[in-house]
Design an enzyme around this catalytic site. Structure first.
Site, PDB file in Angstrom:
ATOM      1  N   HIS A 247       0.819  -1.213   0.000  1.00 27.93           N
ATOM      2  CA  HIS A 247       0.000   0.000   0.000  1.00 27.93           C
ATOM      3  C   HIS A 247       0.853   1.263   0.000  1.00 27.93           C
ATOM      4  O   HIS A 247       1.812   1.363   0.768  1.00 27.93           O
ATOM      5  CB  HIS A 247      -0.896   0.042   1.245  1.00 27.93           C
ATOM      6  CG  HIS A 247      -1.853  -1.096   1.340  1.00 27.93           C
ATOM      7  ND1 HIS A 247      -2.341  -1.557   2.543  1.00 27.93           N
ATOM      8  CD2 HIS A 247      -2.417  -1.869   0.388  1.00 27.93           C
ATOM      9  CE1 HIS A 247      -3.166  -2.577   2.321  1.00 27.93           C
ATOM     10  NE2 HIS A 247      -3.222  -2.776   1.014  1.00 27.93           N
TER      11      HIS A 247
ATOM     12  N   HIS B 139       5.609   5.727  -0.607  1.00 32.91           N
ATOM     13  CA  HIS B 139       6.468   4.545  -0.595  1.00 32.91           C
ATOM     14  C   HIS B 139       5.644   3.315  -0.237  1.00 32.91           C
ATOM     15  O   HIS B 139       4.501   3.429   0.209  1.00 32.91           O
ATOM     16  CB  HIS B 139       7.598   4.710   0.434  1.00 32.91           C
ATOM     17  CG  HIS B 139       7.094   4.821   1.848  1.00 32.91           C
ATOM     18  ND1 HIS B 139       6.638   6.004   2.388  1.00 32.91           N
ATOM     19  CD2 HIS B 139       6.936   3.879   2.829  1.00 32.91           C
ATOM     20  CE1 HIS B 139       6.248   5.807   3.630  1.00 32.91           C
ATOM     21  NE2 HIS B 139       6.401   4.515   3.920  1.00 32.91           N
TER      22      HIS B 139
END
Length: 283
Positions: A133, A222
């Protein structure tokens, strides 16, 4: 209220442990081999919100905020799946890092990374095969009565998204706010960064309307591939930097670690996942 509980799960649970359902005792059970326990996934159906405001999936469950009855954890994110070729390219570097830092665990599983690294297939399937995610907002507690409003506004604000590529260019180390976890991550610093930051701004606007804390002022999109207990950022960064230097000397370091298509945005509230927008592969 009973109808809400039936839909979203009982918000009164404050237990960090999971109990298995009782199994009826057979009168002739001594003559039969015991049945194996049911898969854990069956105990938590995908559309059941489950215990409120819990972070589930790590070896030690930690609340990111104090428990309050009726609160559910909200997380808005871009789902990321790593392609098979990219998994094979990531695996050798993860092996080198885990060999030098045995404190790392694969994200969302109860297994040390260095154990998974002993088997290439397990490393790719377990450590790199899950859905990752990119967070578009903080994980925050919301009340039951806010759920419909948040989901509706997210869909309205983010429905007109278009296809773009997300490039992960940089190995980076992150530490959570209370410094109880350190993460080995790959960061988006070029392709896709502008689009993701615009999506974060849209989520921030909705959070603000609901009096929820906004995302970091300088977002750094990220995904995290591994984690360690406590703040080990200094030692882990040193290991990563040293291994990256070896890759430069050996000319095996790629400019882009891996890339993938943006395919949509999801919102998770408790254990229930809502599709905010979905991009067709045809686009």
């Amino acid at each position: 209220m009973e109808a809400l509980k039936a839909c979203y799960g009982d918000g009164s649970s404050d237990s960090d442990s999971e109990s298995s359902p009782s199994v009826p005792t057979l009168a002739y059970s001594e003559e039969l081999a015991p049945l194996p326990p049911p898969p854990i996934a069956l105990l938590h159906p995908p559309n059941f919100l489950g215990p409120p405001d819990m972070q589930i999936g790590q070896t030690t469950k930690v609340r990111s905020f104090p428990h309050v009855d009726g609160n559910y954890a909200l997380h808005v994110y871009i789902p990321i799946n790593i392609s098979s070729p990219s998994k094979k390219e990531l695996a050798p570097f993860l092996k080198k890092i885990s060999y030098r830092d045995p404190s790392l665990y694969a994200v969302d599983v109860d297994v040390p990374l260095n154990i998974l690294c002993k088997n290439d297939e397990k490393l790719e399937q377990v450590a790199l095969g899950r859905e990752f995610h990119i967070s578009l907002g903080r994980t925050v507690p919301i009340r039951v009565h806010q759920i419909d409003s948040v989901v509706s506004m997210l869909r309205q604000k983010l429905q007109t998204q278009h296809h773009y590529w997300i490039d992960f260019h940089k190995w980076e180390i992150f530490v959570n706010d209370d410094r109880t976890r350190t993460f080995l991550s790959v960061e988006v610093v070029q392709g896709g960064l502008v689009e993701i930051c615009k999506q974060i701004e849209a989520v921030n606007a909705i959070y603000k309307l609901h009096n929820l804390p906004e995302f970091y002022e300088d977002p750094r999109p990220h995904i995290s591939l591994a984690w360690a207990l406590g703040d080990t950022s200094h030692s882990l960064k040193k290991v990563v930097d040293e291994e990256l230097k070896k890759c430069v000397v050996g000319k095996s370091l790629k400019k882009c670690i891996f890339t993938c298509k943006f395919k949509g945005i999801e919102c998770k509230i408790g254990n229930k996942t809502y599709t905010i927008c979905k991009i067709s592969d045809r686009q």
